[in-house]
Write an enzyme that holds these catalytic residues in place. Structure first.
Site, PDB file in Angstrom:
ATOM      1  CD  GLN A  12      -6.345   1.235   3.023  1.00 29.25           C
ATOM      2  OE1 GLN A  12      -5.891   2.343   3.241  1.00 29.25           O
ATOM      3  NE2 GLN A  12      -6.482   0.759   1.791  1.00 29.25           N
ATOM      4  CG  ASP A  13      -8.304  -2.754   1.035  1.00 33.82           C
ATOM      5  OD1 ASP A  13      -8.208  -1.584   1.447  1.00 33.82           O
ATOM      6  OD2 ASP A  13      -8.059  -3.079  -0.143  1.00 33.82           O
ATOM      7  CG  LEU A  80      -9.447  -8.557   1.302  1.00 35.86           C
ATOM      8  CD1 LEU A  80     -10.037  -7.625   2.349  1.00 35.86           C
ATOM      9  CD2 LEU A  80      -9.828  -8.085  -0.091  1.00 35.86           C
ATOM     10  CD  GLN A  83       5.596  -8.253  -2.602  1.00 36.17           C
ATOM     11  OE1 GLN A  83       5.674  -7.696  -3.684  1.00 36.17           O
ATOM     12  NE2 GLN A  83       6.506  -9.104  -2.184  1.00 36.17           N
ATOM     13  CB  SER A 125      -4.082  -4.414  -8.598  1.00 39.70           C
ATOM     14  OG  SER A 125      -3.418  -3.172  -8.757  1.00 39.70           O
ATOM     15  CD  GLU A 127       0.418  -0.526 -10.163  1.00 41.33           C
ATOM     16  OE1 GLU A 127       1.340  -0.927 -10.891  1.00 41.33           O
ATOM     17  OE2 GLU A 127       0.305   0.649  -9.786  1.00 41.33           O
ATOM     18  CE1 TYR A 149      -0.044  -5.945  -5.202  1.00 34.20           C
ATOM     19  CE2 TYR A 149      -0.556  -4.500  -7.045  1.00 34.20           C
ATOM     20  CZ  TYR A 149      -0.909  -5.082  -5.843  1.00 34.20           C
ATOM     21  OH  TYR A 149      -2.140  -4.817  -5.289  1.00 34.20           O
ATOM     22  CE  LYS A 153      -3.120  -8.017  -5.711  1.00 30.64           C
ATOM     23  NZ  LYS A 153      -4.080  -8.616  -4.758  1.00 30.64           N
ATOM     24  NE  ARG A 184      -3.138   1.641   1.059  1.00 30.03           N
ATOM     25  CZ  ARG A 184      -3.398   0.455   0.558  1.00 30.03           C
ATOM     26  NH1 ARG A 184      -3.085  -0.633   1.220  1.00 30.03           N
ATOM     27  NH2 ARG A 184      -3.991   0.341  -0.612  1.00 30.03           N
TER      28      ARG A 184
END
Length: 316
Positions: A12-13, A80, A83, A125, A127, A149, A153, A184
């Site tokens: 997407q990005d 970018l 995963q 992220s 996250e 994840y 990151k 997405r």
């Protein structure tokens, strides 16, 4: 003509960033693990596939990264790749750590090895902050990730800081909150919700099964976020920025808004499935984008309502 190399251009990005850079007159190169077999569906949807120079590169293979960067000689490299799914990282934690941490390290090390004035952007992220609760996280907030994840990151973020400080490389990380668009895939919960609402409105009798819908996230609009990424790379000095709207919304509210746009009561079509719960999750994610608002003049225009409406209209 500036040249940019986008690692992960099929996502997407990557696709939205390629469109933005092409409009600004860049020569754009994009990588995929196998460019001959990849459909580059998102580039096709945006009508730009024929304008991008596509090549195969394995981020976890230093030699492969060295070959592509040496061949393309980019002014800017955008990482970018790796995963992108928090949920999948619990099932494939080794792949998450390898693709994100080793991939980022290889890019940085190649730039250092070639000793060229290449600017580097890394997609981080929110996250990595973990569960913020009532606290609002910002760039200096310590990381306490709750997924493989998020761990990966966080590690990649500190790799970037280390190479910037140790070798003077223009390297920066955008700490991105959740951001969405019609590009997405349905394994992302927001697209899963929007697609199900549209099918049910068109007569489907399906039941949408979701995990924990009480979680809160900061959802933004992907095309706006790549504008922030571009701005970060044009500064005189490299710096890290949180990229977010600054407003968090519960997944319950996201579902409600999506179904209401199709004239539906979500309670009649949605069930909770505990099998979809993650081993550890973030109950609340709140972040503050004040630094990028103030220093770069970037501020998100789309809130969660506008994001849902744009996804429902399937505008790319």
């Amino acid at each position: 003509m500036k040249k940019a190399l986008i690692c992960g251009i099929s996502g997407q990005d990557g696709a939205y960033l390629a469109k933005l850079l092409l409009a600004k007159g860049y020569k754009v190169y994009g990588t995929s693990r196998d460019a001959q077999l990849s459909s580059f569906r998102n580039l096709v949807r945006l009508g730009i596939k024929d304008q991008v120079n596509l090549c195969s590169m394995a981020l976890t293979d230093f030699r492969s990264v060295l070959q592509i960067i040496s061949k393309t000689e980019p002014d800017e490299v955008y990482n970018l790749a790796g995963q992108t799914s928090v949920g999948l990282s619990f099932e494939q934690p080794v792949e998450a750590l390898d693709s994100i941490t080793i991939g980022t390290l290889n890019l940085l090390e190649v730039i250092r090895f070639l000793d060229c004035p290449i600017r580097f952007f890394n997609a981080g992220s929110t996250e990595s902050f973990g569960d913020t609760g009532e606290t609002v996280a910002y760039e200096a907030t310590p990381f306490r990730p709750r997924s493989p994840y998020g761990v990966a990151k966080a590690a990649a973020f500190w790799e970037v800081v280390n190479y910037r400080e140790a070798y003077g490389i223009f390297a920066c990380s955008g700490i991105l909150s959740n951001h969405d668009s019609p590009l997405r895939p349905e394994r992302f919960v927001t697209q899963k919700i929007v697609s199900a609402a549209q099918r049910i409105a068109n007569g489907s009798n399906e039941v949408l099964r979701l995990g924990n819908t009480s979680i809160q996230r900061d959802w933004g609009w992907a095309p706006e976020y790549v504008e922030a990424i571009y701005l970060m790379m044009q500064q005189s000095q490299a710096d890290d920025f949180v990229i977010a709207t600054g407003t968090s919304t519960s997944l319950n509210e996201f579902v409600k808004k999506a179904f209401e746009l199709r004239g539906l009561d979500w309670h009649a079509h949605v069930e909770t499935d505990e099998d979809l719960f993650r081993p550890t999750d973030i109950a609340v994610s709140r972040v503050n984008p004040a630094k990028i608002n103030r220093k770069l003049g970037w501020k998100a225009k789309f809130g969660v309502k506008e994001v849902i409406e744009a996804m429902m209209d399937v505008k790319v």
